[in-house]
Design an enzyme around this catalytic site. Sequence first.
Site, PDB file in Angstrom:
ATOM      1  N   LYS A 159      86.006  49.151  74.605  1.00 63.42           N
ATOM      2  CA  LYS A 159      85.983  47.838  75.262  1.00 63.42           C
ATOM      3  C   LYS A 159      84.600  47.481  75.801  1.00 63.42           C
ATOM      4  O   LYS A 159      84.105  46.362  75.589  1.00 63.42           O
ATOM      5  CB  LYS A 159      87.019  47.828  76.390  1.00 63.42           C
ATOM      6  CG  LYS A 159      87.130  46.499  77.135  1.00 63.42           C
ATOM      7  CD  LYS A 159      88.225  46.576  78.173  1.00 63.42           C
ATOM      8  CE  LYS A 159      87.961  47.729  79.109  1.00 63.42           C
ATOM      9  NZ  LYS A 159      88.993  48.014  80.063  1.00 63.42           N
ATOM     10  N   TRP A 208      79.009  49.102  67.434  1.00 66.15           N
ATOM     11  CA  TRP A 208      78.465  50.441  67.665  1.00 66.15           C
ATOM     12  C   TRP A 208      77.334  50.720  66.677  1.00 66.15           C
ATOM     13  O   TRP A 208      76.283  51.244  67.048  1.00 66.15           O
ATOM     14  CB  TRP A 208      79.563  51.496  67.511  1.00 66.15           C
ATOM     15  CG  TRP A 208      79.154  52.842  68.044  1.00 66.15           C
ATOM     16  CD1 TRP A 208      79.420  53.367  69.270  1.00 66.15           C
ATOM     17  CD2 TRP A 208      78.394  53.846  67.349  1.00 66.15           C
ATOM     18  NE1 TRP A 208      78.869  54.619  69.402  1.00 66.15           N
ATOM     19  CE2 TRP A 208      78.226  54.938  68.238  1.00 66.15           C
ATOM     20  CE3 TRP A 208      77.824  53.934  66.079  1.00 66.15           C
ATOM     21  CZ2 TRP A 208      77.526  56.102  67.889  1.00 66.15           C
ATOM     22  CZ3 TRP A 208      77.117  55.095  65.725  1.00 66.15           C
ATOM     23  CH2 TRP A 208      76.984  56.153  66.629  1.00 66.15           C
TER      24      TRP A 208
END
Length: 556
Positions: A71, A409
Site C-alpha cells: 500500500k 516497485w
Amino acid sequence: MKTDVQIAQEATMKPISEIAKSVGIDASSVELYGNYKAKIGLEVLESRADVPDGKLILVTAINPTAAGEGKTTVNVGLSMGLNKIGKKTFTALREPSLGPCFGVKGGAAGGGYAQVLPMEDINLHFTGDIHAVTTANNLLAAMIDNHLHQGNPLGLDPNRIVWRRAMDMNDRSLRNTVVGLGGKTNGVTREDGFDISVASEVMAILCLADDLTDLKARLAKMVVGYTYDNKPVTADALEAVGAMALLLKDAIKPNLVQTLENTPAFVHGGPFANIAHGCNSVVATKTALKLADYVVTEAGFGADLGAEKFFNIKCRAAELKPAAAVVVATVKALKKHGGVDKKDLSAENLEALKAGFGNLKRHVENVRKFGVPAVVAINEFPTDTPAELDLLDALCREMDVPVVLTQVWAKGGEGAIALAEKVVELAESGKADFKPLYPLNVPIREKIETIAKEIYRADGVDFAPKALKAMKKLEEDGFGELPICMAKTQYSFSDQPELLGAPTGFTVTINDIKISAGAGFIIPMAGDIMRMPGLPKVPAATKIDILEDGEIIGLF
C-alpha cells in the site's frame, strides 16, 4: 536484485531546501535537520488560509496478509506518477515506529523504486517526533505517581488509573508491571504497564491537532484516571499540559522529505490503525493541500480499519473532502484470502482468486458508502499469470469499479501513470459526495453497531458486561457524542483473525470500551488487542547492522 535499502542508498536526492522552494515554502519556514529532511513551520498553513485546497486522494487496501499488499509503495508511486502527468503532487505518510521496524515488518518507507528518502533516517529516529511523544506521555505518568506520593489531593484511586507508560519498541515483558516497589520513598505501589508509543493518546492528539493551541486544549482533556467517588481526572487537573506541549513544540511541525523521484513528501505522525485512527497528521495533510494540486495519503491496514477511521474521524474533525480512493490488492494476497497456503501462492489458482475477491469487493463497496469513488490498484508481481489478471479485471468490471495494474516497485512513477490518469479522471469527475457513515448525536451503542454491520457485515454486536458498564459511564460523563475508533484485528473483517476473505454469519464481541477524550474518540475493544506488541521468534533486528564504513544493511 537490489534490496530496498540498496536502491535508496544509490538514489540522488536534492537538498531539502530546494524541494521546499519548488513548492513555494519560504526559506524562513524551513528548519533543516541536515541536508535532506526539514521541519516546516506551522505559519505555512496559517498564511495560506485563503488558498484553495488541492484534491485529496486516499490510498487504502484489502485486509493485510503475509503475502503483502504494498500500500505505501503504491501511495508513493502514485504521487510520482501524478507528477509525471503534470499534476503538482505531494504525498503524505505516517512515520514508522521502531517497534515493527525491529520486529516483523522491517522498514516502512515504501519499496523498490517507490520510496521516500532518506529511507534509513525515516525508519530510525527520524526527527525525534516519536521520542517526543514518548517523553510527553511518560512525563504525565511520572506526575500521576508523584501526585499519589505527595498526598493525592485530587483523590485519585490508584486502582483506577488508566494512563500507562510508553516506549517505542516491541517489549511484551512490559505489558503489565508493578511500580512503586522498594519502600515508601519510591512511591505508591500499584499495577501499571507500557503501551508502544504510537498507541499513546499523545500520538493520536498530535495527529489530530490543528495547531499548538488545539494541541494544548486536547492534552488538557485527556482522562488519566478516576477518583474514589468515580469522577474523571484529566491531565489539566494535574497541571501537566504546559510542560507536555513544550516537549511537543517541534514534533507538531510536519517533516518534509522527498521520494526517489524528488516528489515532496510529508512524513508526520504514526498512530496504528488497529488501536488508534491510523492516519498521518492533520497539519501535514492540510499544509500539503495548500501547496499542491493533488495530495496522496494513506490510512493503515485494510479499509475496514484505516479508511473507516480516516473518513469518520480524521475527515470529520479536519473538515476534509476526499476526491477519490485507491484500494490496493495483489493477486497473491487475494489467493491467500481464498484459502491458499503461503507456500503455494505463486502457483496459478483461479478458483482461490475468485473466492478471495470477496474481500476486495467488500472494501470497495465500503469506500463507496462514504460517497467516495474508488479505483482498484493491482500491485503486479512477476508470478501473476495472464489468466489471473484477466479474471481479476473481469471481476472488477462486473461490479463497475475501474481496475489498473501498477508496477511501481520496479518502475517508480512510470509504473503508476495509468493509475494516475484514472485517479485524475475520478477526482475531476465531480462524483465525490463525501459523508461520514453515522451522525455523532446517536447513542454509543448505535454507532458501534453501525460500523459492525455496515463495514464488517456482522450480524450483530455482543457487549460484555464490562463494556456495557463503561458505555453507560462514558455517556454519563458527557462523552456520548464522540466518534468511534474500533480496536480490532487487522487481518479480518471480523474480530477473529483466522476468518479471512469476506466472512458472514458472525457477531463482533466488545470486551471493553475506553476513552481518548483528548483525541476526541471512543475506543471499543473488539477481541484481544495488544497495545504493546511482542517480538517474533526471529526479530528483524537480527538481520540489521551497520558496517565499519557506515553502510546500513538489512533494513527492509
